[in-house]
Design an enzyme around this catalytic site. Structure first.
Site, PDB file in Angstrom:
ATOM      1  N   ASP A  60     -21.115  16.857 -13.625  1.00 49.41           N
ATOM      2  CA  ASP A  60     -21.145  18.069 -12.794  1.00 49.41           C
ATOM      3  C   ASP A  60     -22.346  18.099 -11.845  1.00 49.41           C
ATOM      4  O   ASP A  60     -23.482  17.955 -12.291  1.00 49.41           O
ATOM      5  CB  ASP A  60     -21.207  19.323 -13.679  1.00 49.41           C
ATOM      6  CG  ASP A  60     -19.932  19.498 -14.493  1.00 49.41           C
ATOM      7  OD1 ASP A  60     -19.048  18.632 -14.398  1.00 49.41           O
ATOM      8  OD2 ASP A  60     -19.832  20.498 -15.215  1.00 49.41           O
ATOM      9  N   ASP A 105     -28.645  15.658 -11.689  1.00 52.82           N
ATOM     10  CA  ASP A 105     -29.103  16.770 -10.841  1.00 52.82           C
ATOM     11  C   ASP A 105     -29.843  17.867 -11.606  1.00 52.82           C
ATOM     12  O   ASP A 105     -30.280  18.838 -11.006  1.00 52.82           O
ATOM     13  CB  ASP A 105     -27.901  17.396 -10.101  1.00 52.82           C
ATOM     14  CG  ASP A 105     -26.998  18.186 -11.043  1.00 52.82           C
ATOM     15  OD1 ASP A 105     -26.775  17.721 -12.186  1.00 52.82           O
ATOM     16  OD2 ASP A 105     -26.531  19.271 -10.657  1.00 52.82           O
ATOM     17  N   ASP A 131     -24.491  11.336 -14.593  1.00 58.54           N
ATOM     18  CA  ASP A 131     -24.101  12.691 -14.959  1.00 58.54           C
ATOM     19  C   ASP A 131     -22.815  13.017 -14.188  1.00 58.54           C
ATOM     20  O   ASP A 131     -22.477  12.344 -13.208  1.00 58.54           O
ATOM     21  CB  ASP A 131     -25.245  13.635 -14.543  1.00 58.54           C
ATOM     22  CG  ASP A 131     -24.858  15.087 -14.622  1.00 58.54           C
ATOM     23  OD1 ASP A 131     -24.342  15.493 -15.675  1.00 58.54           O
ATOM     24  OD2 ASP A 131     -25.073  15.826 -13.629  1.00 58.54           O
TER      25      ASP A 131
HETATM   26 MG   LIG Z   1     -25.193  18.054 -13.641  1.00 60.22          MG
END
Ligand SMILES: [Mg+2]
Length: 303
Positions: A22, A242, A20
Site C-alpha cells: 500500500d 513509504d 511494501d
Molecule cells: Mg505502505
C-alpha cells in the site's frame, strides 16, 4: 515463466527486490499498480525476484501475488509470516513447515516460516493494554467487515481477506490520537510486543519486523549461490516502502527507496545515508526507481 529456486546451474539474480504494497507498489487510494508494469516486466525478464512485504494478510497477499504473476516468497503482517510458493520452492526451505500444518486454511501450496506471535495472544494483549491505559483503542478483531471496508477503501471481499489475521492486530483510536504514545509503547514492550505505524493503522505485533524477514530471505538466496570457495554470495537488495513500518527494511537494504507520500520523515536521510526518495508517489515512483537501478547496473556490467 516460473524460475525454480533449486536449479543449481543458474546464476544468482542480479538483485532481490523487497517491496511494501500500500502506497508503494500499489496506489494508496486505488490499490492499482499499472504504472509499475514496465519495471515489474523488467524484473521478470531478468529473473529478479520481487518479494512482497506487507502488513496485509497471507490471504490477501496470495490473491495479489497471483494477479501480479509472482511466484517468489512473500511476507505477511509486518514480518510475522514468510510464505514460499511450492511452484518455486519444491522442497521446504530450512525451518519452514507446510502452511496447512500450521492450521492455515489455504488451498495454495505454501511453505511457511512462522516468525511472529499468534493472533489470539495479540488480541488479548491489546484488550489488556487498553484497560490499563484507558485509551479509546479499537482493533480489527472488534470491527465488522463493512467497517474494515470503509476504513481501508477495500471492497467487502477483500476486506474479508484483510480480516483473516495471523500475526498482527491493526488498530485505530476512536477520536483523537494521543499526542504522546510512549505509554502505549511501554505497555507493549512490557509484554514483549511492539507497536508500529503503517499507512492507515497502528499495529500491535511481536518483535518481528519487515527488516528481519527480509534479511532471512536474502540469506536464503545468498546461501543458494555459494562462491567456488563455498562462501555465500551477496545479492544486492533493493527495498521500497513509504511508512515507518518499512524503515527496518530500508535500514538493511543496499538500495533503500522511500516512496514519496503525504508524510515527511525529517531526519530519515541521516539515519539511512543511502536513502533515495522518489519524486512520484506510489507505483509511478516504484517504476522509476527500479528501472533506474536495474538499468544502471546493466550499463555497469556491459561496460
Ligand atoms: Mg505502505
Amino acid at each position: 515463466m516460473v524460475q525454480s529456486f533449486f536449479s543449481r546451474d543458474s546464476s544468482p539474480p542480479s538483485h532481490l527486490v523487497f517491496t511494501d504494497l500500500d502506497g508503494t507498489l500499489l496506489d494508496h487510494q486505488t490499490y492499482k499498480w499499472k504504472e509499475a508494469l514496465p519495471a515489474l516486466d523488467l524484473c521478470r525478464e531478468n529473473g529478479v525476484p520481487v518479494i512482497l512485504v506487507s502488513s496485509k494478510t497471507r490471504a490477501e497477499m496470495d490473491v495479489l501475488r497471483r494477479e501480479l504473476h509472482l511466484s517468489s516468497p512473500f511476507v505477511s503482517e509486518n514480518g510475522g509470516g514468510v510464505f514460499f510458493p511450492r511452484e518455486t520452492f519444491r522442497d521446504a526451505p530450512s525451518g519452514a513447515l507446510p502452511a496447512k500444518a500450521l492450521g492455515r486454511n489455504t488451498s495454495e501450496e505454501l511453505w511457511e516460516w512462522s516468525l511472529g506471535i499468534s493472533y489470539s495472544h495479540l488480541i488479548r494483549a491489546l484488550h489488556d493494554i487498553r484497560k490499563v491505559l484507558d485509551w479509546p483503542i479499537r482493533g480489527f478483531s472488534e470491527m465488522d467487515v463493512s467497517e474494515i471496508a470503509r476504513l481501508t477503501g477495500l471492497d467487502e471481499t477483500s476486506a474479508r481477506l484483510a480480516a483473516m489475521r495471523e500475526y498482527d492486530e491493526p488498530f485505530i483510536f476512536d477520536g483523537e490520537t494521543p499526542k504522546d504514545l510512549k505509554p502505549l509503547h511501554d505497555e507493549s514492550a512490557a509484554r514483549g510486543l511492539t507497536v508500529v505505524s503503517g499507512g492507515r493503522f497502528y499495529h500491535l505485533l511481536g518483535n518481528n519486523h519487515k527488516g528481519n524477514a527480509m534479511m532471512r530471505i536474502a540469506s536464503l538466496y545468498n546461501r543458494q549461490y555459494p562462491s567456488t570457495e563455498g562462501h555465500p554470495s551477496h545479492i544486492p537488495t533493493i527495498a521500497l516502502g513509504d511508512s515507518p513500518n518499512d524503515f527496518s527494511m530500508l535500514l538493511r537494504a543496499d538500495f533503500p527507496i522511500l516512496i514519496r507520500s503525504k508524510r515527511d520523515f525529517p531526519g530519515l536521510e541521516k539515519e539511512i545515508p543511502k536513502l533515495r526518495i522518489t519524486r512520484s508517489k506510489g507505483p509511478k515512483g516504484w517504476n522509476k526507481a527500479i528501472l533506474n537501478i536495474l538499468r544502471k547496473s546493466k550499463e555497469k556490467a556491459d561496460a
